[in-house]
Structures are given as C-alpha cells and as structure tokens.
Design a protein around this motif. Structure first.
Motif, short mmCIF file in Angstrom:
data_model
loop_
_atom_site.label_atom_id
_atom_site.label_comp_id
_atom_site.label_asym_id
_atom_site.label_seq_id
_atom_site.Cartn_x
_atom_site.Cartn_y
_atom_site.Cartn_z
N VAL A 178 0.86 -1.19 0.00
CA VAL A 178 0.00 0.00 0.00
C VAL A 178 0.89 1.23 0.00
N ALA A 179 0.70 2.10 -1.00
CA ALA A 179 1.51 3.32 -1.09
C ALA A 179 0.88 4.44 -0.27
N GLY A 180 1.75 5.32 0.24
CA GLY A 180 1.26 6.51 0.93
C GLY A 180 0.76 6.29 2.34
N ALA A 181 1.19 5.19 2.96
CA ALA A 181 0.76 4.90 4.34
C ALA A 181 1.99 4.64 5.20
N GLY A 182 2.63 5.70 5.67
CA GLY A 182 3.79 5.55 6.52
C GLY A 182 5.03 5.10 5.76
N ASP A 183 5.94 4.43 6.45
CA ASP A 183 7.19 3.96 5.85
C ASP A 183 7.00 2.69 5.03
N GLU A 184 6.04 1.87 5.42
CA GLU A 184 5.73 0.65 4.68
C GLU A 184 4.35 0.19 5.11
N ALA A 185 3.64 -0.44 4.18
CA ALA A 185 2.29 -0.91 4.48
C ALA A 185 1.93 -2.06 3.54
N THR A 186 1.14 -2.99 4.04
CA THR A 186 0.70 -4.15 3.26
C THR A 186 -0.77 -4.43 3.55
N ALA A 187 -1.53 -4.70 2.49
CA ALA A 187 -2.93 -5.09 2.63
C ALA A 187 -3.06 -6.59 2.36
N VAL A 188 -3.71 -7.29 3.28
CA VAL A 188 -3.96 -8.73 3.13
C VAL A 188 -5.47 -8.93 3.17
N ARG A 189 -6.01 -9.62 2.17
CA ARG A 189 -7.45 -9.88 2.15
C ARG A 189 -7.71 -11.35 1.87
N TYR A 190 -8.82 -11.83 2.38
CA TYR A 190 -9.18 -13.23 2.19
C TYR A 190 -10.66 -13.43 2.50
N ASP A 191 -11.19 -14.58 2.14
CA ASP A 191 -12.57 -14.96 2.44
C ASP A 191 -12.56 -15.92 3.60
N LEU A 192 -13.59 -15.81 4.44
CA LEU A 192 -13.69 -16.69 5.59
C LEU A 192 -15.15 -17.08 5.79
N LYS A 193 -15.40 -18.37 5.77
CA LYS A 193 -16.78 -18.85 5.91
C LYS A 193 -17.08 -19.11 7.38
N LYS A 194 -18.18 -18.50 7.88
CA LYS A 194 -18.65 -18.70 9.24
C LYS A 194 -20.11 -19.13 9.21
N LYS A 195 -20.62 -19.53 10.34
CA LYS A 195 -22.00 -20.01 10.36
C LYS A 195 -22.99 -18.88 10.04
N GLU A 196 -22.60 -17.63 10.32
CA GLU A 196 -23.49 -16.51 10.01
C GLU A 196 -23.49 -16.16 8.53
N GLY A 197 -22.42 -16.51 7.82
CA GLY A 197 -22.32 -16.17 6.41
C GLY A 197 -20.88 -16.16 5.94
N ASP A 198 -20.70 -15.70 4.72
CA ASP A 198 -19.35 -15.60 4.14
C ASP A 198 -18.81 -14.19 4.36
N PHE A 199 -17.70 -14.12 5.06
CA PHE A 199 -17.12 -12.83 5.42
C PHE A 199 -15.95 -12.50 4.49
N LYS A 200 -15.86 -11.24 4.17
CA LYS A 200 -14.73 -10.69 3.43
C LYS A 200 -13.84 -9.93 4.43
N GLN A 201 -12.64 -10.43 4.61
CA GLN A 201 -11.75 -9.86 5.63
C GLN A 201 -10.61 -9.08 4.98
N GLN A 202 -10.38 -7.88 5.48
CA GLN A 202 -9.26 -7.04 5.05
C GLN A 202 -8.41 -6.67 6.27
N THR A 203 -7.12 -6.92 6.19
CA THR A 203 -6.19 -6.49 7.23
C THR A 203 -5.10 -5.65 6.56
N VAL A 204 -4.99 -4.41 6.98
CA VAL A 204 -3.97 -3.53 6.44
C VAL A 204 -3.03 -3.16 7.59
#
Length: 302
Positions: A178-204
């Motif tokens: 990820v550009a423009g966010a401090g000295d260094e930055a990384t975005a990680v995204r994935y899908d995760l299936k739970k009993k409530e539904g399918d979640f879209k997870q983003q961790t930056v």
C-alpha cells in the motif's frame, strides 16, 4: 723567630680557619632555599594540566566504560484510538455504528491503544449488511538491549503481515503493498466462511517510524443479502490506515511525520510492547467484538 712573631702567626692562622668554616656554613644555608624552590616547582608541574596530570586523567577516563546509547524513537505518544478516523470515514465504513467506538483495554495508552466499531444495516426480508472495523496502534520505545524503536516496530510489522497471511480457514488470500501509508504498508485480504455467512476480511498493516497501525475491516451479506465487494472493502481499509498514520504524526506535533530526535537515548531497558497478539471472538453480527478472524493486533505487553 721571636716568640711574639710566632704567637701572631698562630692567631692569624686561627682566624683564617674560622673564616673558612663560616664561609662554608653561609654557602650551605644559601643553597637550602634554592633546593626548596626547585622541589616546589617540580611538585607544581606534576599536579598541573600540562604534565602527569593529563596522563592521569586520560588513564582514569579509559578505565570507565562508556554508557551504552541507542537512537531515540521518533514518536513519543499515540493519538486517542477512537478519534483517529474522521466522522465521514466512519460513516462510509460502519454506517450503523454508534457515534463513539469501543475503546480497547490498555494499561498504557501512550504505548498501546485500540478502538472498534460494529455496524448492522438491517434491510428486513432483503437481509442485512454487517461491517466490523478495528484500529490498533502499538508504539515501540528505543531500548539499549533490544535496539531502536523503528527496528522493533519493523519486526512487529513483518510478524503482523505474516500472521494475517496465515489465518486458519482463509481462502483466496491476496497480499499487496500500500503506497502513501507511513514507511511501509501491506494489505492482506481473504474470504472466511462462518455459520453466520461468508465474510470478506481485510487487514492492512502499516509502519510509521516506531509505530505499527493495524486496521481490520470485514463485511458480510447476511440473511440472503449479497456479499460486499472485496475490492471496495480493501479500498476503505487502506483509506482508514492512511488516516490513522496521519493521526499519529499529528499527535506528535508534525504534519509530515513527527519530530526528529535530537540525540541518542541512553535509557535503561524498558517494557516495550511485544509482538504477541490476542485472538478475536466469534464476531456475531451486531456485536461490538472482534470479527471472525481479525489480525490479532491487540496486545499484551512483555
């Protein structure tokens, strides 16, 4: 030779011997002050700053071990975690959240802070949209035994990214810088299936000098509503982390990155935030608790 002549010669010889002895005494008496003066000068020379005194001071200095130092950490404090994001950003990311977030527990908010928001937009028979957002901040002090604060923060940053990439049960995991966010930055995204539904997870994860900011943002379409766009969620999470980085800089009195340290630090070992992370809870829709699998950025101090 007459007796008178001999007597006068004997008296003259006696006077000459007495004169010679007196001369020797006077010469010796005059020599004593000269010796004392010479001795005094020699003593002063030895105690002064030009002779043996300098050598003694140098030897004493070499015998003392230098105090260990380490480069001072750039940021000295953290902003209030629940105030790092603007109202507009919160309105976009968690529209149904309460006005104020839920502040995480911390024994030292200048070193560790977090805040979370939960939003459930109920559309009746059409289903509902769930969003959960968490911002965590960790600040690392420079430590003479462990190293500079930015070095410790970099190590923690790398660990955060690796853990986000290795969440159990995650599918379709993708990572990007990820550009423009401090000295260094990384975005990680994935899908995760739970009993409530399918979640879209983003961790930056971003690092700004000696501070690491982690934004966890997830969403799901529940009760028949469609799943949100992972691309849109990722853009929103990147926007949030950039705002958080700017808030750290502003809290330390600089619009461009904080105050530059003026001198090395010689602080004794201190309790610096560790890289340990705590897992989340079930993340049920509407609950103000961590999502199905946030990056466990909130924190235990060593």
């Amino acid at each position: 030779m007459s007796e008178g002549t001999m007597q006068r010669r004997a008296q003259r010889d006696h006077r000459d011997r007495r004169a010679k002895r007196l001369h020797r005494v006077l010469v010796c008496a005059a020599a004593v002050p000269v010796m004392l003066v010479a001795t005094g000068c020699s003593s002063d020379s030895g105690d002064g700053g030009n002779g043996g005194g300098k050598a003694s001071a140098a030897a004493a200095q070499q015998s003392v071990s230098p105090t260990p130092t380490v480069r001072a950490a750039r940021y000295a404090k953290l902003p209030e975690a629940c105030a790092v994001l603007s109202k507009k950003t919160l309105g976009d990311l968690v529209p149904e959240a309460s006005k104020s977030g839920k502040e995480g527990k911390s024994t030292d908010t200048s070193a560790r802070a977090s805040c979370s928001w939960s939003s459930l937009d109920n559309n009746g028979v059409k289903g509902s949209q769930f969003r959960w957002l968490n911002v965590s901040l960790l600040r690392f002090e420079s430590d003479v035994t462990r190293g500079a604060g930015d070095k410790l923060a970099r190590e923690y940053y790398q660990k955060q990214v690796q853990e986000a990439q290795a969440v159990a049960g995650a599918k379709n995991t993708k990572s990007a810088p990820v550009a423009g966010a401090g000295d260094e930055a990384t975005a990680v995204r994935y899908d995760l299936k739970k009993k409530e539904g399918d979640f879209k997870q983003q961790t930056v994860v971003a690092r700004a000098e000696n501070v690491v900011i982690t934004v966890d943002y997830n969403g799901a379409g529940l009760a028949g509503d469609k799943a949100p766009s992972a691309d849109d969620l990722t853009k929103d999470a990147e926007k949030a982390v950039k705002e958080a980085v700017a808030a750290v800089s502003k809290a330390n009195g600089s619009a461009g990155g904080g105050a530059t340290p003026s001198a090395p630090s010689s602080k004794a070992p201190s309790k610096t935030p560790s890289g340990d992370r705590k897992g989340g809870t079930d993340g049920k829709p509407g609950a103000e608790s961590p999502s199905p699998s946030p990056s466990k950025s909130a924190t235990k101090q060593s």
